[in-house]
Design an enzyme around this catalytic site. Structure first.
Site, mmCIF file in Angstrom:
data_model
loop_
_atom_site.group_PDB
_atom_site.id
_atom_site.type_symbol
_atom_site.label_atom_id
_atom_site.label_comp_id
_atom_site.label_asym_id
_atom_site.label_seq_id
_atom_site.Cartn_x
_atom_site.Cartn_y
_atom_site.Cartn_z
ATOM 1 N N CYS A 84 0.812 -1.472 0.037
ATOM 2 C CA CYS A 84 0.048 0.121 -0.082
ATOM 3 C C CYS A 84 0.786 1.292 -0.001
ATOM 4 O O CYS A 84 0.083 2.454 0.215
ATOM 5 C CB CYS A 84 -0.947 -0.011 1.297
ATOM 6 S SG CYS A 84 -0.024 0.070 2.891
ATOM 7 N N GLN A 85 2.273 1.233 0.003
ATOM 8 C CA GLN A 85 3.060 2.480 -0.022
ATOM 9 C C GLN A 85 2.717 3.386 -0.958
ATOM 10 O O GLN A 85 2.571 4.642 -0.629
ATOM 11 C CB GLN A 85 4.577 1.875 -0.054
ATOM 12 C CG GLN A 85 5.059 1.052 1.250
ATOM 13 C CD GLN A 85 4.648 -0.448 1.072
ATOM 14 O OE1 GLN A 85 4.101 -0.624 -0.027
ATOM 15 N NE2 GLN A 85 5.258 -0.969 2.123
#
Length: 334
Positions: A84-85
């Protein structure tokens, strides 16, 4: 009475298996997890002894190889906590220099779709930060839904807050729930508690002998700042000469013991990142205190460097939320 068979599942991008833990609590059988982060492999293997950890880049893992690993067993559920970065508003997306850079992690959901197409599970659960809904006007969100639709899955998308499911943490996560067995995709209803769970409810009775509970007290200028901040306050309560230019609005926040906890980050050992200072002591949370806030039981042990342990805890899905999702999905499959 015939004993009900366990429901087989696979966890893509499994991390330490936090999302899967709620499903294990509900009687699911985690056959395998996939992840390429060596720093967390010992934690996964020590806490999921009956599951196989496939260490490697998911882009290089074929469906045939995965079938061999699980010995051809039927897979009823695939869960995937997509990296999800590149979707997160708390870090990567708010740094101006990073906004235009290509990040391959944005498109790793394609690998999940590839394995789903080959294994044909009854139900699929994708999980991510809520920023995935707004990234490039929702292009990634819409692509995931479209790709699953093309495989014959009906899909529903929503954002759930772990605080609504018995957690003391306010943590919003995005979920795609899909199935190809003609069922309604039902998300869990918020639970009704007479009294909400507080931070102090979670961390007040941890014994020093519990693993991962080593305390690190602060020093220097950081300690000077923290000593002046009362529970529930942050850097704004400091005199001008001690205030910082942190981009995090809750920097140097001291947790209010009688309230909820904001979302834990992967660096909850660092006061400038937000509300991570202990309610009463001049230190940040221990790994175990963070794990308690995330809903992990004390017999779930974290391994690796200290920074890796904090990252492992901060990246996990709150177990209370995972439990709630597992309950409704079990009903769908059963």
């Amino acid at each position: 009475m015939e004993k009900q068979k366990k429901i087989n599942m696979i966890d893509l991008f499994c991390g330490i298996g936090g999302l899967s833990l709620g499903f294990l609590n509900q009687g699911f059988n985690l056959l395998a997890g996939i992840d390429n982060d060596e720093n967390l492999s010992k934690t996964f293997e020590a806490n999921h002894r009956s599951s196989i950890l496939i260490k490697g880049d998911i882009r290089e893992i074929t469906a045939n190889y995965l079938r061999k690993i699980i010995a051809g067993k039927k897979i009823s559920l695939i869960v995937a906590g997509i990296p999800c970065q590149s979707f997160s508003m708390s870090g990567y997306r708010i740094r101006k220099k990073e906004r235009t850079k290509y990040d391959y992690r944005t498109y790793l959901f394609i690998e999940g779709i590839r394995l789903i197409k080959a294994l044909r599970p009854d139900v699929v659960l994708f999980e991510n930060v809520k920023g995935i809904a707004s990234l490039n006007n929702g292009i990634i969100k819409n692509q995931i839904i479209s790709d699953l639709n093309k495989l014959g899955y009906s899909v529903n998308f929503t954002i759930l807050n772990s605080y609504d499911y018995g957690s003391c943490q306010i943590r919003e996560r995005a979920f795609f729930l899909a199935n190809r067995i003609g069922k309604d995709n039902i998300f869990p209803e918020p639970i009704k508690l007479k009294d909400k769970i507080t931070v102090w409810d979670k961390i007040k009775n941890i014994k020093d002998s519990v693993p991962n509970n080593e305390k690190r007290f602060l020093t220097g200028k950081v300690l000077e700042r923290v000593r002046l901040i009362k529970p529930g306050q942050n850097w704004k309560a400091l005199p001008k000469k001690l205030q910082t230019k942190s981009i995090h609005s809750g920097a140097y926040g001291r947790l209010d013991p009688n309230s909820s906890c904001p979302t834990l980050t992967t660096r909850f050992d660092t006061p400038p990142v937000g509300y991570v200072t202990h309610p009463y002591e001049d230190r940040t949370l221990t790994v175990r205190e963070g794990a308690r806030i995330q809903g992990f039981p004390d017999n779930f042990i974290f391994y690796g460097s200290k920074s890796s342990q904090y990252k492992q805890v901060g990246n996990a899905v709150p177990i209370e939320l995972s439990n709630a999702l597992a309950g409704v999905i079990k009903g769908m499959i059963s």
